[in-house]
Scaffold this motif. Sequence first.
Motif, PDB file in Angstrom:
ATOM      1  N   GLU A  63       0.704  -1.344   0.045  1.00 59.43           N
ATOM      2  CA  GLU A  63       0.089  -0.091   0.024  1.00 59.43           C
ATOM      3  C   GLU A  63       1.038   1.417  -0.050  1.00 59.43           C
ATOM      4  O   GLU A  63       0.471   2.173  -0.484  1.00 59.43           O
ATOM      5  CB  GLU A  63      -0.943  -0.073   1.095  1.00 59.43           C
ATOM      6  N   ASN A  64       2.032   1.287   0.661  1.00 57.64           N
ATOM      7  CA  ASN A  64       3.002   2.288   0.808  1.00 57.64           C
ATOM      8  C   ASN A  64       3.513   2.568  -0.603  1.00 57.64           C
ATOM      9  O   ASN A  64       3.583   3.874  -1.005  1.00 57.64           O
ATOM     10  CB  ASN A  64       4.055   2.205   1.760  1.00 57.64           C
ATOM     11  N   HIS A  65       4.051   1.561  -1.275  1.00 59.79           N
ATOM     12  CA  HIS A  65       4.343   1.826  -2.613  1.00 59.79           C
ATOM     13  C   HIS A  65       3.219   2.457  -3.637  1.00 59.79           C
ATOM     14  O   HIS A  65       3.694   3.269  -4.430  1.00 59.79           O
ATOM     15  CB  HIS A  65       5.032   0.747  -3.070  1.00 59.79           C
ATOM     16  N   ILE A  66       2.144   1.702  -3.627  1.00 57.18           N
ATOM     17  CA  ILE A  66       1.094   2.329  -4.494  1.00 57.18           C
ATOM     18  C   ILE A  66       0.608   3.586  -4.197  1.00 57.18           C
ATOM     19  O   ILE A  66       0.262   4.403  -4.979  1.00 57.18           O
ATOM     20  CB  ILE A  66      -0.238   1.346  -4.122  1.00 57.18           C
ATOM     21  N   HIS A  67       0.843   3.927  -2.842  1.00 57.10           N
ATOM     22  CA  HIS A  67       0.513   5.421  -2.622  1.00 57.10           C
ATOM     23  C   HIS A  67       1.298   6.421  -3.024  1.00 57.10           C
ATOM     24  O   HIS A  67       1.234   7.540  -3.568  1.00 57.10           O
ATOM     25  CB  HIS A  67       0.160   5.567  -0.984  1.00 57.10           C
ATOM     26  N   GLU A  68       2.763   5.941  -2.841  1.00 57.60           N
ATOM     27  CA  GLU A  68       3.885   6.976  -3.504  1.00 57.60           C
ATOM     28  C   GLU A  68       3.514   7.063  -5.043  1.00 57.60           C
ATOM     29  O   GLU A  68       3.944   8.048  -5.734  1.00 57.60           O
ATOM     30  CB  GLU A  68       5.389   6.155  -3.166  1.00 57.60           C
ATOM     31  N   LEU A  69       3.358   5.753  -5.669  1.00 61.96           N
ATOM     32  CA  LEU A  69       3.200   5.879  -7.222  1.00 61.96           C
ATOM     33  C   LEU A  69       1.901   6.975  -7.622  1.00 61.96           C
ATOM     34  O   LEU A  69       1.826   7.707  -8.278  1.00 61.96           O
ATOM     35  CB  LEU A  69       2.972   4.508  -7.765  1.00 61.96           C
ATOM     36  N   ARG A  70       1.039   6.944  -6.679  1.00 65.36           N
ATOM     37  CA  ARG A  70      -0.292   7.637  -6.947  1.00 65.36           C
ATOM     38  C   ARG A  70       0.101   9.115  -6.626  1.00 65.36           C
ATOM     39  O   ARG A  70      -0.082  10.141  -7.589  1.00 65.36           O
ATOM     40  CB  ARG A  70      -1.300   7.344  -5.881  1.00 65.36           C
ATOM     41  N   ASN A  71       0.926   9.468  -5.823  1.00 63.87           N
ATOM     42  CA  ASN A  71       1.796  10.769  -5.690  1.00 63.87           C
ATOM     43  C   ASN A  71       2.427  11.135  -6.700  1.00 63.87           C
ATOM     44  O   ASN A  71       2.248  12.447  -7.183  1.00 63.87           O
ATOM     45  CB  ASN A  71       2.386  10.841  -4.350  1.00 63.87           C
ATOM     46  N   ILE A  72       3.089  10.310  -7.363  1.00 62.41           N
ATOM     47  CA  ILE A  72       3.898  10.643  -8.634  1.00 62.41           C
ATOM     48  C   ILE A  72       3.089  10.998  -9.527  1.00 62.41           C
ATOM     49  O   ILE A  72       3.113  11.796 -10.280  1.00 62.41           O
ATOM     50  CB  ILE A  72       4.889   9.541  -8.860  1.00 62.41           C
ATOM     51  N   CYS A  73       1.894  10.258  -9.772  1.00 63.32           N
ATOM     52  CA  CYS A  73       1.156  10.397 -10.909  1.00 63.32           C
ATOM     53  C   CYS A  73       0.394  12.066 -10.809  1.00 63.32           C
ATOM     54  O   CYS A  73       0.176  12.784 -11.514  1.00 63.32           O
ATOM     55  CB  CYS A  73      -0.235   9.386 -11.131  1.00 63.32           C
ATOM     56  N   VAL A  74      -0.058  12.228  -9.444  1.00 61.12           N
ATOM     57  CA  VAL A  74      -0.575  13.673  -9.144  1.00 61.12           C
ATOM     58  C   VAL A  74       0.566  14.791  -9.511  1.00 61.12           C
ATOM     59  O   VAL A  74       0.006  15.705 -10.379  1.00 61.12           O
ATOM     60  CB  VAL A  74      -1.129  13.790  -7.807  1.00 61.12           C
ATOM     61  N   SER A  75       1.752  14.559  -9.177  1.00 60.86           N
ATOM     62  CA  SER A  75       2.734  15.450  -9.224  1.00 60.86           C
ATOM     63  C   SER A  75       3.295  15.700 -10.474  1.00 60.86           C
ATOM     64  O   SER A  75       4.012  16.617 -11.045  1.00 60.86           O
ATOM     65  CB  SER A  75       3.861  15.301  -8.324  1.00 60.86           C
ATOM     66  N   THR A  76       2.950  14.698 -11.575  1.00 55.09           N
ATOM     67  CA  THR A  76       3.480  14.593 -13.027  1.00 55.09           C
ATOM     68  C   THR A  76       2.221  14.684 -13.800  1.00 55.09           C
ATOM     69  O   THR A  76       2.355  14.733 -15.026  1.00 55.09           O
ATOM     70  CB  THR A  76       4.240  13.284 -13.290  1.00 55.09           C
ATOM     71  N   ALA A  77       1.017  15.249 -13.292  1.00 58.28           N
ATOM     72  CA  ALA A  77       0.015  15.196 -14.259  1.00 58.28           C
ATOM     73  C   ALA A  77      -0.258  16.356 -15.252  1.00 58.28           C
ATOM     74  O   ALA A  77      -0.588  16.222 -16.558  1.00 58.28           O
ATOM     75  CB  ALA A  77      -1.379  15.755 -13.479  1.00 58.28           C
TER      76      ALA A  77
END
Length: 181
Positions: A63-77
Amino acid sequence: MPKVDRRILKTQEALKKAVIELMYEKNFDDITIQDISDRANVSRGTIYLHYMDKYDLLDKLIENHIHELRNICVSTADMDFINGTLVCTEYLEHNYSFFSMMLASKGAPYFRNRFLDFLIEEFRNEIDVTKGKNQGLDEDVIVRFVASSYVGVVEWWCKNDKPIPHHVLAEQLGILLERNL
């Protein structure tokens, strides 16, 4: 949000590292709490202070890694696919031991599905079936095609011990995403 004690973070990191290392050695089902305790150099009781069991530990790690990947997607939108994918592949490179374990072995088969579901959710926002090359195609088919392809390429990259540098992987995945989305 309350500040978390550094000792707690250090213990949790040691436990996460221990479970990944052990998964290189044996099947997850064969790993015991005692194995994790010994590897992390903590007591069994300490593990239970943080996690219900080894499955909870693995789930929190995933879950921690999925959360970090989600944050990456938000920051690179606002980035194009190549630059956005570069940030993602940098994360994969930095956390290679986790991703290679999860994707290149049978240690945690459900991670692949969690990763795929995450990508389906992220790519769904990029699809437009009302115009252009995807006009008239089923949105679910396109999203699953792209997400499955992405997971497959990352899986290949991990299973083959990073045969190309992460920035080359990012560039090629970015180009393929631009062509298909």
